[in-house]
Motif scaffolding. Structure first.
Motif, mmCIF file in Angstrom:
data_model
loop_
_atom_site.group_PDB
_atom_site.id
_atom_site.type_symbol
_atom_site.label_atom_id
_atom_site.label_comp_id
_atom_site.label_asym_id
_atom_site.label_seq_id
_atom_site.Cartn_x
_atom_site.Cartn_y
_atom_site.Cartn_z
ATOM 1 N N ARG A 59 39.567 -46.221 -4.777
ATOM 2 C CA ARG A 59 40.827 -46.618 -4.147
ATOM 3 C C ARG A 59 40.547 -47.854 -3.292
ATOM 4 N NH1 ARG A 59 44.348 -41.923 -3.709
ATOM 5 N NH2 ARG A 59 43.224 -39.976 -3.982
ATOM 6 N N SER A 87 39.729 -52.173 2.435
ATOM 7 C CA SER A 87 39.097 -50.869 2.578
ATOM 8 C C SER A 87 38.867 -50.306 1.171
ATOM 9 C CB SER A 87 40.005 -49.924 3.383
ATOM 10 O OG SER A 87 39.564 -48.592 3.247
ATOM 11 N N ILE A 88 37.636 -49.897 0.904
ATOM 12 C CA ILE A 88 37.310 -49.301 -0.394
ATOM 13 C C ILE A 88 36.966 -47.838 -0.144
ATOM 14 C CG2 ILE A 88 35.810 -49.379 -2.420
ATOM 15 C CD1 ILE A 88 35.195 -52.335 -1.675
ATOM 16 N N ARG A 89 37.637 -46.956 -0.860
ATOM 17 C CA ARG A 89 37.415 -45.524 -0.659
ATOM 18 C C ARG A 89 37.215 -44.821 -1.999
ATOM 19 N NH1 ARG A 89 41.566 -47.458 1.643
ATOM 20 N NH2 ARG A 89 43.084 -46.402 0.285
ATOM 21 N N GLY A 90 36.658 -43.622 -1.935
ATOM 22 C CA GLY A 90 36.484 -42.856 -3.164
ATOM 23 C C GLY A 90 35.303 -41.929 -3.096
ATOM 24 N N ASP A 91 35.024 -41.264 -4.220
ATOM 25 C CA ASP A 91 33.948 -40.268 -4.213
ATOM 26 C C ASP A 91 32.643 -40.833 -4.789
ATOM 27 O OD1 ASP A 91 35.143 -40.384 -6.680
ATOM 28 O OD2 ASP A 91 35.200 -38.227 -7.028
ATOM 29 N N PHE A 92 32.453 -42.131 -4.577
ATOM 30 C CA PHE A 92 31.232 -42.797 -5.030
ATOM 31 C C PHE A 92 30.107 -42.605 -4.011
ATOM 32 C CE2 PHE A 92 33.915 -45.742 -2.694
ATOM 33 C CZ PHE A 92 33.050 -46.304 -1.782
ATOM 34 N N GLU A 111 24.909 -45.850 3.825
ATOM 35 C CA GLU A 111 26.367 -45.864 3.946
ATOM 36 C C GLU A 111 26.851 -46.920 4.938
ATOM 37 O OE1 GLU A 111 24.470 -43.186 3.956
ATOM 38 O OE2 GLU A 111 25.154 -41.932 2.321
ATOM 39 N N TYR A 123 31.700 -39.269 2.566
ATOM 40 C CA TYR A 123 31.668 -40.317 3.595
ATOM 41 C C TYR A 123 32.703 -41.410 3.333
ATOM 42 C CZ TYR A 123 29.795 -43.999 6.607
ATOM 43 O OH TYR A 123 29.640 -44.974 7.552
ATOM 44 N N PHE A 124 32.920 -41.748 2.047
ATOM 45 C CA PHE A 124 33.783 -42.892 1.720
ATOM 46 C C PHE A 124 35.212 -42.500 1.371
ATOM 47 C CE2 PHE A 124 29.446 -44.296 0.627
ATOM 48 C CZ PHE A 124 29.357 -45.385 1.479
ATOM 49 N N GLN A 125 35.550 -41.243 1.508
ATOM 50 C CA GLN A 125 36.895 -40.821 1.110
ATOM 51 C C GLN A 125 37.902 -40.958 2.243
ATOM 52 O OE1 GLN A 125 35.872 -36.835 -0.730
ATOM 53 N NE2 GLN A 125 36.974 -37.767 -2.441
ATOM 54 N N GLU A 146 42.862 -37.191 0.413
ATOM 55 C CA GLU A 146 42.148 -36.111 -0.273
ATOM 56 C C GLU A 146 42.549 -34.720 0.201
ATOM 57 O OE1 GLU A 146 40.316 -36.949 -2.750
ATOM 58 O OE2 GLU A 146 40.207 -39.102 -2.346
ATOM 59 N N ARG A 166 38.087 -43.005 7.595
ATOM 60 C CA ARG A 166 38.653 -43.700 6.415
ATOM 61 C C ARG A 166 39.918 -42.999 5.971
ATOM 62 N NH1 ARG A 166 35.433 -47.341 3.235
ATOM 63 N NH2 ARG A 166 33.499 -47.746 4.372
#
Lengths: 98, 260
Positions: free
Chosen positions: A16, A35-40, A45, B52-54, B59, B260
């Protein structure tokens, strides 16, 4: 102008992006915030957080290439996200007409 | 060659404490105050953890969690949102200089998840690694895992699903439109399995027995796959103290949770 983008390119996790760009929207629009988000995964970090900040100011069309450069420069290891994948999501949105 | 590891069974705790203890173990091993460590634990009350990045609100339905008394916590590891209910959770911490440490993320998963796969095999469940970070049995996900590297150590934690209620899971997890297109909840039901579903029908067990049996099998699995010799122990006083502090000041804070 704020873009809310989402995609799951082949071989990647669900990604996202929220990108604020200078109007009018075009591939050459400069990024004002991102902003870059996701389950990567991206390790370390905190270096990814810094990477995001360094993508501000570049044209939208340069995002993927610059992302990959910064990954290498910062010694990040990623899984489930690539610059090519980010470009793919952006191009799909541009193709559909922002 | 056998490797000495401390093994901890820390029982059921709130989400913030659980994540605090994983980070405390990471720091303790990093500072050379503790052996490389394998920990097994559960969650009480049930909880949702996000990567961490979500994005929190992308979600998780936080209002639904609050109404149902379900904890919500952000991990220090990447990966996806997990509903922690009927499962065994593990964490493993080892220095990057340890012979079992691998240079890249995928190789690390492949090696360390051998412990889970062997553990499931000890229960007559045939499972295999599904890159990037899953284990599948019969083609269905039975374990999800996440990893980070900090302070010169690897921390990997993950779940082994003992029983699953997908309908309940999606009362608290949001499904993105993108995922929902091809993977409706019914589809997800067909992609997830559990130890309970994989065991012979002739072996019904209470959750408590299933939990204890699975931990025992996983201990054996890690010992066999990674050539570990276990030192039974509890967390140290300083680890517990730090876990409590991190749980309260970091993992319970809105700043961290909604970062985030």
């Amino acid at each position: 102008m704020k873009l809310e983008l989402i995609g799951k390119p082949e071989g990647c996790k669900l990604l996202r992006m929220t990108i604020d760009i200078e109007p009018p929207p075009s591939p050459s629009s400069r990024i004002r915030s991102l902003s870059i988000r996701g389950d990567f995964f991206a390790v370390p970090e905190e270096a990814f957080d810094a990477l995001e900040r360094e993508l501000v100011g570049i044209p939208l069309e340069a995002l993927g290439k610059r992302f990959d450069e910064l990954i290498w420069q910062k010694g990040l290891e990623c899984a489930g996200i690539t610059g090519t994948a980010l470009d793919e999501i952006i191009q799909k949105e541009l193709h559909n007409g922002i | 060659m056998a490797y000495e590891f401390r093994v901890l069974e820390t029982g059921f705790h709130r989400a913030a404490f659980n994540m605090g203890l994983d980070e405390a173990l990471l720091r303790s091993v990093a500072e050379g105050r503790s052996l490389p460590t394998l920990r097994f634990y559960g969650w009480a009350p049930p909880a949702v953890s996000i990567g961490y990045f979500q994005g929190l609100h992308e979600e998780v339905d936080t209002a639904a969690c609050k109404a149902a008394g379900i904890d919500v916590v952000r991990r220090i590891t990447g990966g996806g949102a997990v509903f922690h209910h009927h499962e065994v959770t593990y964490s493993i911490v080892l220095p990057l200089g340890h012979p079992l440490a691998r240079a890249n993320i995928l190789d690390s998963y492949r090696l360390l998840l051998g412990g889970i796969i062997e553990g499931l095999a000890a229960m007559d469940i045939h499972a295999e690694f599904a890159p990037i970070n899953d284990i599948v049995a019969g083609g269905k996900k039975i374990s999800g895992n996440a990893q980070t590297r900090k302070l010169g150590c690897i921390l990997q934690h993950g779940t082994v699903i003992l029983d699953v209620d997908v309908d309940q899971m999606f009362t608290v997890l949001r499904v993105s439109q993108e995922k929902a297109k091809g993977r409706l909840i019914e589809d997800i039901k067909s992609r997830v399995t559990s130890v309970k579903q994989c065991l012979p029908q002739s072996a019904p067990m209470s959750f408590e027995i299933l939990y204890a049996t699975t931990i025992q099998s996983l201990r054996e699995g890690f010992a066999k796959a990674l050539h570990l010799v276990f030192v039974n122990s509890g967390p140290t006083e300083s680890e517990l103290q730090l876990a409590g502090q991190l749980g309260k000041e970091k993992f319970s804070s809105q700043t961290w949770l909604a970062s985030r």
